[in-house]
Design an enzyme around this catalytic site. Structure first.
Site, PDB file in Angstrom:
ATOM      1  N   ARG A   1      -2.825   9.088  -7.138  1.00  0.00           N
ATOM      2  CA  ARG A   1      -2.158   8.172  -8.061  1.00  0.00           C
ATOM      3  C   ARG A   1      -1.261   8.995  -8.971  1.00  0.00           C
ATOM      4  NH1 ARG A   1      -1.855   2.709  -7.671  1.00  0.00           N
ATOM      5  NH2 ARG A   1      -2.019   2.474  -9.913  1.00  0.00           N
TER       6      ARG A   1
ATOM      7  N   GLU B   1      11.266   1.348   8.386  1.00  0.00           N
ATOM      8  CA  GLU B   1      10.105   0.827   7.655  1.00  0.00           C
ATOM      9  C   GLU B   1       9.850  -0.633   8.002  1.00  0.00           C
ATOM     10  OE1 GLU B   1       8.600  -0.387   3.249  1.00  0.00           O
ATOM     11  OE2 GLU B   1      10.244   1.066   3.363  1.00  0.00           O
TER      12      GLU B   1
ATOM     13  N   LYS C   1      15.378  -0.568   6.762  1.00  0.00           N
ATOM     14  CA  LYS C   1      14.439  -1.656   6.457  1.00  0.00           C
ATOM     15  C   LYS C   1      15.026  -2.878   7.152  1.00  0.00           C
ATOM     16  CE  LYS C   1      11.065  -3.492   3.763  1.00  0.00           C
ATOM     17  NZ  LYS C   1       9.653  -3.077   3.767  1.00  0.00           N
TER      18      LYS C   1
ATOM     19  N   THR D   1       6.982   2.200   1.402  1.00  0.00           N
ATOM     20  CA  THR D   1       8.282   2.667   0.916  1.00  0.00           C
ATOM     21  C   THR D   1       8.139   3.965   0.139  1.00  0.00           C
ATOM     22  OG1 THR D   1       9.076   0.388   0.763  1.00  0.00           O
ATOM     23  CG2 THR D   1      10.316   2.054  -0.433  1.00  0.00           C
TER      24      THR D   1
ATOM     25  N   ILE E   1       0.826  -1.212   0.000  1.00  0.00           N
ATOM     26  CA  ILE E   1       0.000   0.000   0.000  1.00  0.00           C
ATOM     27  C   ILE E   1       0.865   1.270   0.000  1.00  0.00           C
ATOM     28  CG2 ILE E   1      -2.158  -0.914   0.897  1.00  0.00           C
ATOM     29  CD1 ILE E   1       0.373   0.816   3.123  1.00  0.00           C
TER      30      ILE E   1
ATOM     31  N   ALA F   1       7.348  -4.209   7.534  1.00  0.00           N
ATOM     32  CA  ALA F   1       6.979  -5.063   6.395  1.00  0.00           C
ATOM     33  C   ALA F   1       5.506  -5.397   6.556  1.00  0.00           C
ATOM     34  CB  ALA F   1       7.821  -6.334   6.373  1.00  0.00           C
TER      35      ALA F   1
ATOM     36  N   ASP G   1      12.848  -2.015  -2.103  1.00  0.00           N
ATOM     37  CA  ASP G   1      12.396  -1.010  -1.143  1.00  0.00           C
ATOM     38  C   ASP G   1      13.577  -0.425  -0.371  1.00  0.00           C
ATOM     39  OD1 ASP G   1       9.858  -1.573  -1.976  1.00  0.00           O
ATOM     40  OD2 ASP G   1       9.308  -2.749  -0.212  1.00  0.00           O
TER      41      ASP G   1
END
Length: 226
Positions: free
Chosen positions: A207, A117, A38, A17, A14, A119, A55
Site C-alpha cells: 500500500r 489492459e 485500454k 491500471t 484491484i 476491464a 485509467d
C-alpha cells in the site's frame, strides 16, 4: 523485438491500471519504447476533447513515444458500469474482432513493450456471446495477472489462472498488489500464491501513499517481460 501482453485482474478495482502503468514506467527507465491500450473503458468523463477515462489517461502518460488518446482507448463509455451494459445503453456495438483490430493498430507502432489492459476480471462480457478475454485470445497474447491481495485472493487467483490456461493462453507473470492494508496473514497468503502459481512473480506492491507509476515501478520486475 516488440512484446505484447494482456493485463487482467482477479476482480475489478484491484489495481490493473496501477500495475500496468508501473510496468510501462519500469520499461521506460530501461530506455525502451512503450505503448498502452485500454480497448474499452466504462466510466468516462465528458471533457472538451470528448469522453476521457482516468485509467486510459494513466496509460497514455506512460506511452513513449506519445500516442493519441483515440488509439489508446477506442471505445469510451460514460456510465461506470459493466462494459456490455454500458455499451448496450449507449447503443455502441462491442465485438472482440473490432477491439482486436484496434489493438493491432497500436501494435503496428512496434513499441518494445505494449500492454493491453482489460476491464474487471478475465470473464467480463462484451456482448451476449463474447467476453473481453476473447480479445486476448484473438491476438494470442500472453497474460499478466494482477492479484488483489485481500481475503479470498487465493481462490480468485487460481480460478483466473485456470481460466487463462483453459483458453489456451500463457500466463507470463503475476503481480501481488496489496489493496487491503488490513488483510490478515498477508505474508502467508503471498507464500501460498507463490507456491501454487506456476509463473514468475513480477513484484509485490505494498500500500503506497502515492501510487504513481514511478513509485509502483520501484516494486516491479519488468525484465521477464522484455
Amino acid at each position: 523485438m516488440s512484446k505484447h501482453y494482456f493485463v487482467t485482474g482477479t476482480d475489478t478495482e484491484i489495481g490493473k491500471t496501477t500495475i500496468a502503468a508501473g510496468l510501462l514506467h519500469a520499461a521506460r527507465l530501461r530506455g525502451l519504447t512503450t505503448a498502452g491500450v485500454k480497448p474499452v473503458a466504462a466510466g468516462c468523463e465528458r471533457t472538451p476533447e470528448g469522453l476521457r477515462n482516468e485509467d486510459a489517461l494513466a496509460l497514455q502518460a506512460e506511452c513513449n513515444p506519445p500516442l493519441a488518446y483515440e488509439l489508446i482507448n477506442p471505445v469510451t463509455l460514460e456510465a461506470a458500469i459493466a462494459p456490455h451494459i454500458a455499451a448496450r445503453e449507449a447503443n455502441v456495438p462491442l465485438s472482440a474482432q473490432a477491439l482486436a483490430g484496434a489493438c493491432r493498430q497500436v501494435f503496428d507502432g512496434r513499441a518494445d513493450l505494449t500492454l493491453v489492459e482489460g476491464a474487471g476480471g478475465w470473464c467480463v462480457p462484451l456482448n451476449d456471446e463474447e467476453l473481453l478475454s476473447d480479445v486476448a485470445i484473438a491476438l494470442k497474447l500472453p497474460v499478466v495477472l494482477v492479484v488483489g491481495m485481500r481475503l479470498g485472493c487465493i481462490n480468485h487467483a487460481l480460478l483466473s489462472c485456470r481460466a487463462i490456461a483453459a483458453d489456451g493462453l500463457h500466463l507470463a507473470g503475476w503481480v501481488a498488489n496489496h489493496v487491503d492494508a488490513d488483510m490478515s496473514r498477508q505474508a502467508e497468503n503471498l507464500a501460498t500464491l507463490k507456491a501454487l502459481i506456476k509463473a514468475p512473480c513480477l513484484g509485490v506492491v505494498p500500500r503506497l501513499e502515492s501510487a504513481d507509476a514511478a513509485a509502483v515501478a520501484a516494486h516491479l520486475q519488468v525484465t521477464p517481460l522484455v
